[in-house]
Design an enzyme around this catalytic site. Structure first.
Site, PDB file in Angstrom:
ATOM      1  N   LYS A 173     -63.659  18.422  23.669  1.00  0.00           N
ATOM      2  CA  LYS A 173     -63.712  18.124  25.096  1.00  0.00           C
ATOM      3  C   LYS A 173     -62.442  18.642  25.761  1.00  0.00           C
ATOM      4  O   LYS A 173     -61.359  18.082  25.574  1.00  0.00           O
ATOM      5  CB  LYS A 173     -63.815  16.615  25.355  1.00  0.00           C
ATOM      6  CG  LYS A 173     -64.051  16.312  26.835  1.00  0.00           C
ATOM      7  CD  LYS A 173     -63.597  14.939  27.269  1.00  0.00           C
ATOM      8  CE  LYS A 173     -62.136  14.857  27.573  1.00  0.00           C
ATOM      9  NZ  LYS A 173     -61.696  15.651  28.739  1.00  0.00           N
ATOM     10  N   GLU A 246     -50.514  14.893  19.390  1.00  0.00           N
ATOM     11  CA  GLU A 246     -49.446  15.795  19.857  1.00  0.00           C
ATOM     12  C   GLU A 246     -49.181  15.393  21.305  1.00  0.00           C
ATOM     13  O   GLU A 246     -49.931  15.772  22.209  1.00  0.00           O
ATOM     14  CB  GLU A 246     -49.917  17.252  19.799  1.00  0.00           C
ATOM     15  CG  GLU A 246     -50.390  17.721  18.433  1.00  0.00           C
ATOM     16  CD  GLU A 246     -49.265  18.220  17.537  1.00  0.00           C
ATOM     17  OE1 GLU A 246     -48.111  18.283  18.005  1.00  0.00           O
ATOM     18  OE2 GLU A 246     -49.534  18.539  16.377  1.00  0.00           O
ATOM     19  N   CYS A 280     -45.361  21.684  26.442  1.00  0.00           N
ATOM     20  CA  CYS A 280     -44.929  20.435  25.799  1.00  0.00           C
ATOM     21  C   CYS A 280     -43.509  20.566  25.272  1.00  0.00           C
ATOM     22  O   CYS A 280     -42.677  19.700  25.493  1.00  0.00           O
ATOM     23  CB  CYS A 280     -45.896  20.051  24.694  1.00  0.00           C
ATOM     24  SG  CYS A 280     -46.217  21.379  23.534  1.00  0.00           S
ATOM     25  N   GLU A 377     -40.384  13.135  31.759  1.00  0.00           N
ATOM     26  CA  GLU A 377     -40.845  14.510  31.536  1.00  0.00           C
ATOM     27  C   GLU A 377     -41.306  15.105  32.869  1.00  0.00           C
ATOM     28  O   GLU A 377     -42.246  14.610  33.487  1.00  0.00           O
ATOM     29  CB  GLU A 377     -42.013  14.502  30.533  1.00  0.00           C
ATOM     30  CG  GLU A 377     -42.507  15.884  30.192  1.00  0.00           C
ATOM     31  CD  GLU A 377     -43.764  15.867  29.315  1.00  0.00           C
ATOM     32  OE1 GLU A 377     -44.604  14.966  29.474  1.00  0.00           O
ATOM     33  OE2 GLU A 377     -43.890  16.778  28.488  1.00  0.00           O
TER      34      GLU A 377
HETATM   35  P1  NAD Z   1     -53.604  13.669  29.690  1.00  0.00           P
HETATM   36  O1  NAD Z   1     -53.221  12.697  28.629  1.00  0.00           O
HETATM   37  O2  NAD Z   1     -53.719  13.189  31.074  1.00  0.00           O
HETATM   38  O3  NAD Z   1     -55.043  14.312  29.357  1.00  0.00           O
HETATM   39  C1  NAD Z   1     -55.298  15.002  28.159  1.00  0.00           C
HETATM   40  C2  NAD Z   1     -56.759  14.870  27.795  1.00  0.00           C
HETATM   41  O4  NAD Z   1     -57.079  13.507  27.528  1.00  0.00           O
HETATM   42  C3  NAD Z   1     -57.745  15.347  28.863  1.00  0.00           C
HETATM   43  O5  NAD Z   1     -58.774  16.056  28.236  1.00  0.00           O
HETATM   44  C4  NAD Z   1     -58.258  14.025  29.442  1.00  0.00           C
HETATM   45  O6  NAD Z   1     -59.551  14.110  29.997  1.00  0.00           O
HETATM   46  C5  NAD Z   1     -58.279  13.144  28.209  1.00  0.00           C
HETATM   47  N1  NAD Z   1     -58.242  11.696  28.469  1.00  0.00           N
HETATM   48  C6  NAD Z   1     -57.791  11.043  29.572  1.00  0.00           C
HETATM   49  N2  NAD Z   1     -57.912   9.700  29.396  1.00  0.00           N
HETATM   50  C7  NAD Z   1     -58.442   9.508  28.156  1.00  0.00           C
HETATM   51  C8  NAD Z   1     -58.778   8.352  27.382  1.00  0.00           C
HETATM   52  N3  NAD Z   1     -58.587   7.119  27.843  1.00  0.00           N
HETATM   53  N4  NAD Z   1     -59.261   8.540  26.146  1.00  0.00           N
HETATM   54  C9  NAD Z   1     -59.424   9.779  25.635  1.00  0.00           C
HETATM   55  N5  NAD Z   1     -59.152  10.907  26.323  1.00  0.00           N
HETATM   56  C10 NAD Z   1     -58.649  10.782  27.567  1.00  0.00           C
HETATM   57  O7  NAD Z   1     -52.580  14.880  29.537  1.00  0.00           O
HETATM   58  P2  NAD Z   1     -52.443  16.173  30.481  1.00  0.00           P
HETATM   59  O8  NAD Z   1     -51.881  15.712  31.790  1.00  0.00           O
HETATM   60  O9  NAD Z   1     -53.724  16.933  30.458  1.00  0.00           O
HETATM   61  O10 NAD Z   1     -51.359  17.034  29.679  1.00  0.00           O
HETATM   62  C11 NAD Z   1     -49.996  16.969  29.905  1.00  0.00           C
HETATM   63  C12 NAD Z   1     -49.293  16.219  28.797  1.00  0.00           C
HETATM   64  O11 NAD Z   1     -49.626  16.793  27.534  1.00  0.00           O
HETATM   65  C13 NAD Z   1     -47.776  16.291  28.861  1.00  0.00           C
HETATM   66  O12 NAD Z   1     -47.226  15.025  28.620  1.00  0.00           O
HETATM   67  C14 NAD Z   1     -47.386  17.236  27.731  1.00  0.00           C
HETATM   68  O13 NAD Z   1     -46.102  17.067  27.225  1.00  0.00           O
HETATM   69  C15 NAD Z   1     -48.450  16.926  26.739  1.00  0.00           C
HETATM   70  N6  NAD Z   1     -48.611  18.049  25.796  1.00  0.00           N
HETATM   71  C16 NAD Z   1     -48.176  17.871  24.512  1.00  0.00           C
HETATM   72  C17 NAD Z   1     -48.284  18.923  23.599  1.00  0.00           C
HETATM   73  C18 NAD Z   1     -47.824  18.767  22.163  1.00  0.00           C
HETATM   74  O14 NAD Z   1     -48.117  19.640  21.347  1.00  0.00           O
HETATM   75  N7  NAD Z   1     -47.117  17.721  21.804  1.00  0.00           N
HETATM   76  C19 NAD Z   1     -48.832  20.145  24.012  1.00  0.00           C
HETATM   77  C20 NAD Z   1     -49.259  20.282  25.339  1.00  0.00           C
HETATM   78  C21 NAD Z   1     -49.149  19.205  26.217  1.00  0.00           C
END
Ligand code: NAD
Length: 474
Positions: A173, A246, A280, A377
């Site tokens: 997803k 991650e 990230c 962040e």
């Molecule tokens: P987010 O957590 O808002 O969303 C990520 C995904 O989770 C989306 O697909 C979203 O629809 C889904 N989601 C939302 N609520 C959910 C729930 N309750 N249960 C399951 N899935 C759910 O993150 P974002 O804003 O899309 O991404 C940015 C963040 O990602 C930043 O904090 C960044 O640091 C982190 N990030 C980490 C890495 C890593 O490798 N550690 C890599 C890229 C991004």
């Protein structure tokens, strides 16, 4: 306008509901995205479950052959992928230092081919008159992948390919902000992989939530924010799902007094602002020794002032918009807090173009730990530069936050830099670099940045369980 469908059990599937995917450069609608219902998710999981026995019974060579075909088919659509990525995510086609959509697409191909070439083989730990004992690695079953919006295509590949090559089937997803390149990939994959091996559903948090509590999903691999990671971990307890999380980071870079500023200023700039800071493991807090502080601030400002922020489809654009309005508002709020605390803006700091979600490249000094811009962040094109006089203070500052994804030390004394690096609480430490990842080097976080690793043999093992086989000889 290109049409998109869910991919379930090898078929294109339409939905009753749709939502608009917005181009962050001009707020226009890129395409309507099909919104999966929970029933459609259930069908996708059932298809993945049904496909698992045959897919996991294939040899690595047989699965590799399919994944290499997938890489070739994706490569044949390079231009379409790169343009779509720029439209849904905002990153420039080429961009500063060629780190734009073309870079993400190139990484996508490299990671498919390189990961599909890897293999886990049984490990013999005893072979004597008493017994032969070997550790075998078995695929887990159905893997659910949930991805974020910053590198939608590449992170999807980071999730899917190690799961598939080790014999698992997948339901992915993508983020509701950037689902299109993943749906496009699914459409190509359905003509290559056996039915049900790779399913793509689209939707927001409720579908992600239904995945993390789903009784027939055996593992979730999630990349995204720390709060969502914690929510997933709670609901995954239902069937003791395996997890790789991650999560967010707030990486510190420490520049020592002996650093060669002329040599490193460009690299520090590039690794802080890669993907407009929406990476990230970008360098997000820069701690600089007072001996070289002014020189580095000046060198970075000179680079920043030569950058052009604009629509990623324009050839001369260095940096695109933020991917979404919410992220732009976060960046603006952190900048406002810094201003109220008397921080100094070396460049940027004001929105000048409201056609899209643009924010200029911004450097902020005269700022300390405790400011929101340092402690939270930013995930955007604004970097705090903090002065220190004693390296012990800088190490304490680097380690004081709850997150621990990456960190870096910049110095001409490599041994000293490595010794300081080993004291940083993070999953990867770079010496004289930052934010570099490659398919064979494990990558993951500690503390609130999550657990489990991606890449290399360690990354493949995350998608397997151990079966110890003891054959008695007496
Ligand atoms: P987010 O957590 O808002 O969303 C990520 C995904 O989770 C989306 O697909 C979203 O629809 C889904 N989601 C939302 N609520 C959910 C729930 N309750 N249960 C399951 N899935 C759910 O993150 P974002 O804003 O899309 O991404 C940015 C963040 O990602 C930043 O904090 C960044 O640091 C982190 N990030 C980490 C890495 C890593 O490798 N550690 C890599 C890229 C991004």
């Amino acid at each position: 306008m290109q049409e998109f469908n869910l991919i379930i059990d090898g078929e294109k599937v339409s939905t009753n509901d749709y939502f608009d995917v917005i181009n962050p450069a001009d707020k226009s609608v890129v395409a309507r995205c099909p919104k999966a219902s929970v029933e459609q998710l259930n069908t996708a999981v059932a298809a993945a479950k049904a496909a698992f026995p045959a897919w996991s019974a294939l040899t690595y060579a047989e699965r590799r052959d399919k994944l290499m075909q997938l890489a070739d088919a994706v490569e044949a659509k390079s231009e379409a992928f790169i343009t779509l990525l720029t439209k849904e995510q905002g990153k420039p086609i080429n961009g500063f230092a060629d780190l734009g959509a073309g870079f993400e697409f190139g990484g996508t191909l490299a990671w498919i081919r390189s990961t599909a070439s890897m293999e886990l083989t049984p490990e013999t730990i005893q072979d004597n008159d008493a017994a032969h004992i070997a550790i075998h690695r078995k695929a887990l079953g159905v893997v659910g992948s949930i991805t974020p919006w910053n590198y939608p295509l590449l992170i999807g590949i980071w999730h899917m390919i190690p799961a598939l090559i080790t014999g698992n089937t997948v339901v992915i997803k993508p983020s509701e902000m950037t689902p299109l390149t993943t749906l496009f990939l699914g459409e190509i994959a359905k003509d290559i992989l056996p039915k049900g091996v790779l399913n793509v559903v689209a939707g927001a948090g409720e579908i992600g939530g239904a995945m993390s509590s789903h009784k027939d999903i055996d593992k979730i691999i999630f990349t995204g924010s720390t709060p969502t990671g914690k929510a997933i971990m709670k609901s995954a307890a239902e069937n003791l799902k395996r997890l790789t999380l991650e999560l967010g980071g707030n990486d510190a870079g420490i520049v020592l007094a002996d650093a060669d500023i002329e040599a490193i200023a460009g690299k520090i700039f590039a690794t802080s602002f890669i993907n407009n800071g929406q990476t990230c493991a970008a360098l997000k807090r820069l701690y600089v020794h007072e001996a070289v502080y002014e020189q580095l601030c000046e060198a970075m400002t000179n680079i920043a002032n030569s950058m052009k922020t604009g629509n990623g489809l324009d050839a001369d654009t260095d940096f695109g918009p933020l991917q979404n309005e919410k992220q732009l508002e976060i960046v603006k709020a952190l900048a406002q807090d810094a201003k109220e605390r008397g921080a100094n803006f070396l460049c940027g700091g004001e929105v000048v173009d409201e056609t899209g979600y643009f924010y200029p490249i911004t450097l902020v000094n005269n700022i300390q730990d405790g400011a929101r811009l340092v402690d939270e962040e930013q995930f955007g094109p604004i970097l705090p530069i903090i002065k220190f006089s004693d390296v012990e203070e800088a190490i304490t500052s680097a380690n004081r936050l709850s997150v621990g994804l990456g960190g870096s030390v910049w110095s001409t004394d490599i041994e000293k830099a490595q010794s300081i690096g080993s004291r940083l609480e993070c999953g990867t430490v770079w010496i004289n670099n930052h934010a570099m990842v490659q398919p064979d080097a494990p990558f993951g976080g500690v503390k609130d940045s999550g657990f489990g690793v991606a890449f290399g043999e360690a990354g493949l093992k995350e998608f397997t369980s151990i079966q110890t086989m003891q054959t008695s000889k007496s």
